[in-house]
Write an enzyme that holds these catalytic residues in place. Structure first.
Site, PDB file in Angstrom:
ATOM      1  N   GLU A 181      14.683  41.278   0.217  1.00 34.88           N
ATOM      2  CA  GLU A 181      13.247  41.140  -0.052  1.00 34.88           C
ATOM      3  C   GLU A 181      12.417  42.124   0.772  1.00 34.88           C
ATOM      4  OE1 GLU A 181      13.111  36.526  -1.529  1.00 34.88           O
ATOM      5  OE2 GLU A 181      12.468  36.896   0.504  1.00 34.88           O
ATOM      6  N   GLU A 211      18.825  35.782  -6.356  1.00 35.84           N
ATOM      7  CA  GLU A 211      18.363  34.499  -5.817  1.00 35.84           C
ATOM      8  C   GLU A 211      17.518  33.811  -6.872  1.00 35.84           C
ATOM      9  OE1 GLU A 211      16.386  34.167  -2.023  1.00 35.84           O
ATOM     10  OE2 GLU A 211      17.599  35.800  -1.197  1.00 35.84           O
TER      11      GLU A 211
END
Ligand code: BG6
Length: 471
Positions: free
Chosen positions: A170, A360
């Site tokens: 991320e 994810e």
């Protein structure tokens, strides 16, 4: 259902949220060891006993048992991160820690025993503490060299066992949680825009170096970036709201643009100009960025958010925004939006024309152990099954739309410690781990109802998602 034949079904975790053993076999401390309450609370001076991550679910000692369970579900891929401080305990050491390297040799061998491909995140919110304290993490240009040394060590050691790599988890979150994401000790309020975007630049250069090295050292491997994806919808059709969405999108798309196109986009140059930001860089760095774009784009997806000039603030996974009146909240206030996944897959492919990997996705929920018909302990997590089923159907729609999706690893395939709140009770897994927020529990593992459901999904390559064949 038309999931490709070689679709990579699996699950994902991160070292700091599951391994525990925070000082074993020469591991150095990392920033998570001083963040007992998640990323919104200030760090402690030392690791404290209330920090669940120090022991987590003790994956370090249970990995054989856990991977066997993943294999029972039929995983083709298992995403985990390597804890940088197991390999280089301080981050700036000259020599790696052999015991740390050996742990991951064993872990990857265990995966291959069952035909599971490891997918490795090189840096997942676990910068060595020494790098944070001495250099202020990614605010410092010096981190590029330390990361390069670490990456070279990983590629040399695991080139024959790991085919899929991600450079930073991320990466866009560094603008929002600079300590968690970038190991930057200076409190966020005291960081200037110059500091933050300079840190991004350092990570981009490091990511491009890793990509170049991967291509040189492991020609058959694939390396990607990893973005926190959160589609942003306009609150109303008012042109001001549309422009608000466009501007908010820029701060996320920027990260994919840098990895897929390798050049600073015009909208960012304008932002830099208007905010007095002058990035320190060189021609050589800019060339490196241009010439070393990623093989694929991976991302996390949990929710969407709104933007506009009015509206009520919503709770987001790290990135903020406005609440969507059309969506329901999870128990932690994250708004559930399966269609947003189809939307973002289409958007990312239209924009970058690279294969995509959902690394994810999942529902953090409170689970309760109960007895099944045979008297065994389990969890009847129909709510999780519904969430995952709806999201996988949306993935299928995107595949039908023509988007090349490499695979899907749902988050926290085994219960682990939450990143945002550092709780155990925010559970994502197919496998329940007996550990509580107060640290008590036996660490025993129990298969939830979703375990058998996901096994069927993988076994039928997604076909049971429409056939309504759920256990
Ligand atoms: C992502 C992170 O933001 O979301 C994971 O990459 C994290 O590390 C996951 O665990 C879910 O968030 P949380 O806060 O519920 O653990």
């Amino acid at each position: 259902m038309s999931f490709p034949k070689n679709f990579l079904w699996g699950g994902a975790v991160a070292a700091n949220q599951c391994e525990g053993a925070y000082q074993e076999d020469g591991k150095g401390l990392d920033i998570q060891d001083i963040l007992p309450h998640g990323f919104s609370s200030p760090p402690t001076a030392e690791p404290t006993s209330g920090n669940l991550k120090l022991k987590a679910i003790d994956f370090y000692h249970h990995y054989k048992e856990d991977i066997k369970l993943f294999a029972e579900m039929g995983f083709k891929v298992f995403r985990t991160s390597i804890a940088w401080s197991r390999i280089y305990p301080h981050g700036d050491d000259l020599e790696p820690n052999e015991a740390g390297l050996r742990f991951y040799d064993d872990l990857f061998a265990e995966c291959h025993k069952y035909g599971i491909e490891p997918l490795v995140t090189i840096s997942h919110y676990e910068t060595p503490l020494h790098l944070a304290k001495k250099y202020n993490g990614w605010a410092s240009h010096e981190l590029i060299g330390f990361y390069e040394r670490y990456v070279r060590t990983l590629f040399a050691r695991y080139k024959d066992t790991v085919k899929y790599w991600l450079t930073f988890n991320e990466i866009n979150s560094v603008l929002h949680v600079p300590l968690t994401s970038g190991g930057i000790m200076t409190p966020k309020k005291q960081l200037s825009l110059q500091d933050l975007f300079q840190a991004c630049h350092h990570e981009f250069v490091a990511s491009a170096k890793a990509t170049k090295l991967a291509h040189e050292m492991m020609p058959d491997a694939k390396i990607g970036c990893m973005i926190l994806a959160m589609p942003i919808y306009p609150l109303t059709p008012a042109p001001d709201d549309i422009i608000a969405v466009m501007k908010a999108d820029h701060f996320n798309d920027f990260f994919g643009d840098m990895h897929a196109r390798g050049i600073y986009p015009g909208y960012m140059k304008r932002f830099f100009r208007e905010n007095g930001i002058e990035l320190k860089t060189t021609e050589e760095e800019l060339r490196l960025l241009r010439e070393n774009t990623v093989d694929f784009i991976s991302f996390s997806y949990y929710m969407s958010i709104c933007e506009g000039t009015s509206g009520q603030a919503g709770i987001g996974n790290i990135l903020g925004g406005k609440k969507n009146p059309y969506l329901k909240d999870s128990e932690w206030g994250w708004q559930i939006d399966p269609q947003g996944l189809r939307y973002i897959l289409n958007k990312y492919y239209d924009r970058w024309q690279k294969p995509l990997f959902i690394v994810e996705n999942g529902l953090g929920a409170k689970d309760e152990l109960c007895r099944d018909e045979a008297g065994d302990l389990t969890v009847n997590d129909d709510y999780r099954i519904a969430y995952l089923r709806d999201h996988l159907r949306a993935v299928n729609e995107a595949i039908e739309d023509g988007v090349p999706v490499m695979g899907y690893t749902s988050w926290g395939c085994i219960d682990l410690v939450s990143a945002s709140t550092a709780q155990m009770s925010k559970r994502y897994g197919y496998i329940y781990v007996d550990r509580n927020d107060d640290g008590s529990g036996t660490l025993k593992r129990y298969c939830k109802k979703s375990f058998y459901w996901y096994r069927d999904v993988i076994h039928t390559n997604g076909a049971c998602l429409t056939a309504g064949k759920t256990r």
